[in-house]
Design an enzyme around this catalytic site. Sequence first.
Site, PDB file in Angstrom:
ATOM      1  N   LYS A 145      20.123  60.930 -12.816  1.00 18.21           N
ATOM      2  CA  LYS A 145      19.420  59.610 -12.627  1.00 18.21           C
ATOM      3  C   LYS A 145      19.516  59.222 -14.030  1.00 18.21           C
ATOM      4  O   LYS A 145      18.944  59.826 -14.975  1.00 18.21           O
ATOM      5  CB  LYS A 145      18.110  59.956 -11.966  1.00 18.21           C
ATOM      6  CG  LYS A 145      17.260  59.032 -11.707  1.00 18.21           C
ATOM      7  CD  LYS A 145      15.915  59.144 -10.996  1.00 18.21           C
ATOM      8  CE  LYS A 145      15.206  58.071 -10.876  1.00 18.21           C
ATOM      9  NZ  LYS A 145      13.828  58.486 -10.145  1.00 18.21           N
ATOM     10  N   SER A 153      12.632  56.041  -5.841  1.00 13.27           N
ATOM     11  CA  SER A 153      13.666  55.301  -6.919  1.00 13.27           C
ATOM     12  C   SER A 153      14.780  56.191  -7.151  1.00 13.27           C
ATOM     13  O   SER A 153      15.743  55.337  -7.683  1.00 13.27           O
ATOM     14  CB  SER A 153      12.622  55.061  -8.174  1.00 13.27           C
ATOM     15  OG  SER A 153      12.459  56.587  -8.642  1.00 13.27           O
ATOM     16  N   SER A 178       9.867  60.229  -5.162  1.00 12.86           N
ATOM     17  CA  SER A 178      11.134  59.472  -5.566  1.00 12.86           C
ATOM     18  C   SER A 178      12.617  60.265  -5.355  1.00 12.86           C
ATOM     19  O   SER A 178      13.794  60.121  -5.513  1.00 12.86           O
ATOM     20  CB  SER A 178      11.389  58.745  -6.881  1.00 12.86           C
ATOM     21  OG  SER A 178      10.702  57.661  -6.887  1.00 12.86           O
TER      22      SER A 178
HETATM   23  N1  GLN Z   1       7.817  54.867  -4.451  1.00  9.47           N
HETATM   24  C1  GLN Z   1       6.672  55.405  -5.435  1.00  9.47           C
HETATM   25  C2  GLN Z   1       6.534  54.238  -6.723  1.00  9.47           C
HETATM   26  O1  GLN Z   1       6.925  53.238  -6.404  1.00  9.47           O
HETATM   27  C3  GLN Z   1       7.210  56.749  -6.221  1.00  9.47           C
HETATM   28  C4  GLN Z   1       8.204  56.549  -7.219  1.00  9.47           C
HETATM   29  C5  GLN Z   1       8.595  57.686  -8.074  1.00  9.47           C
HETATM   30  O2  GLN Z   1       8.330  58.753  -7.209  1.00  9.47           O
HETATM   31  N2  GLN Z   1       8.967  57.670  -9.076  1.00  9.47           N
HETATM   32  O3  GLN Z   1       5.744  54.383  -7.545  1.00  9.47           O
END
Ligand code: GLN
Length: 486
Positions: free
Chosen positions: A77, A152, A176
């Site tokens: 990532k 994400s 994420s």
């Molecule tokens: N969807 C969550 C957010 O928007 C989690 C994102 C993550 O785990 N980086 O913050």
Amino acid sequence: MLNTLSLQEISALLESRECRSRDVVQAVLESIGKKDGRLHGYLTVNAEDALVQAKVADEARAAGHKGQLLGVPIAIKDVLNVKGQPCTCGSKILTGYTSPYDATAIARLRAEGAVFLGRTNMDEFAMGSSTENSAYGITRNPWNPDCVPGGSSGGSAAVVAADEAIAALGSDTGGSVRQPASFCGCVGLKPTYGRISRYGLTAYASSLDQIGPMTKTVADAALLLQVMAGGDPADSSSLDMPVPDYRASLRKDLKGMTLGLPREYFVGGLHVDVERRVQEAIEVCRGLGARIVEVSLPRSREAIATYYIIAPAEASANLSRFDGVRYGFRAAGAEDPIDLYKKTRAQGFGPEVKRRIILGTYVLSSGYYDAFYLSAQKVRTLIRRDFEEAFKTCDAILSPVAPTPAYRIGENTADPLQMYLGDIFTVPVNLAGICGLSVPCGFTADKLPVGLQVVGPALGEEAILRVGHAYEQATQWHRQRPGSLS
Ligand code: GLN
């Protein structure tokens, strides 16, 4: 079709010299060439460099060297620093930045011989649930290109599911790793906070962030965790605790285990196919010998509000370092330093990142700190206590990963709150600092993957890997492959 094999299968073939790293990397690159134009899971692919790394790995093996990942190509990532590679975090503000060092997790994979293949797409600074917040375009879901891959870490999930990588790394602050894994039908593990060093992981919300493996099987996730876990002097929040033999826990079945179902998590609002698949998965676990009990996590109701105060508060501090002076992008035409910061940040950050910096600055500002930030911290403690109470009566907790399967591209972008609500089952795990695993548990009527979440207590990775592996072996959902791109 070497690219379709799991990490364990590839390692076995490399070990017995039935194939070379070069063959594996070539098969993966071919798959990327065929599919990634449409999918856009990768932001950069280091084809030449990956082949050089493969050659080095093959020579090392010929010279008698061993390594648990020797010659295995892994996608990363774009939030984790790999020396000499870009690290944009899906943001325009980091265009042109090259990492001068390896993250600790990367250094540990490298020490075992992993090949770093490329950088995967993500929501800008890991803020999002659909990868639509990337400054570099959307990633599509391999099961249905009209749908999002989740986020994400959507790029990492998509490339693993589409066999464009043998395995990948993601990061999980509020879901994420687990949520995109469930949307794309692969395995995603969020370890206990501190289990893997965060050194070299670009910070979003430092008290919640964890690196996690995204793989084709639970055994592969266990292997990557094994390599990355352990204390690190460069990250004072990392846990300097012994690392158990995670793969040994996979040999145990579910007999004698007690699995909890949170009463508050199965009360409507769930997509009907998600609910069905998760209920079926629970029955499979019962059939494998687990005792199923009800538990209660009453404060999870407050988890979204709590998370969306704490995470932006920490983000607003962490992202202040991106000012046009030290990293990446610098706006042109600034008249003085303040003007440079303003222009760089106005042009460099996307709308969701700006929304969270503003929200985070607001909840930390004098007069609002007690009402929002401090209250959120108190509720966070209550959420953690709920889990501690629940784990007195069970070894692991089963739930959906997300209330819905992958949705259509653009469906939730106009309404940020709707998007945030999709994180309801994943953020409590980060707030409590405990561990969670997403395992494929079947499909919706539209043939979109559904994920089962297995949550464990702090340092309970062995328990959740054991449940995930036993379930996976009994069902074989993980063997299904998307056909929509070929
Ligand atoms: N969807 C969550 C957010 O928007 C989690 C994102 C993550 O785990 N980086 O913050």
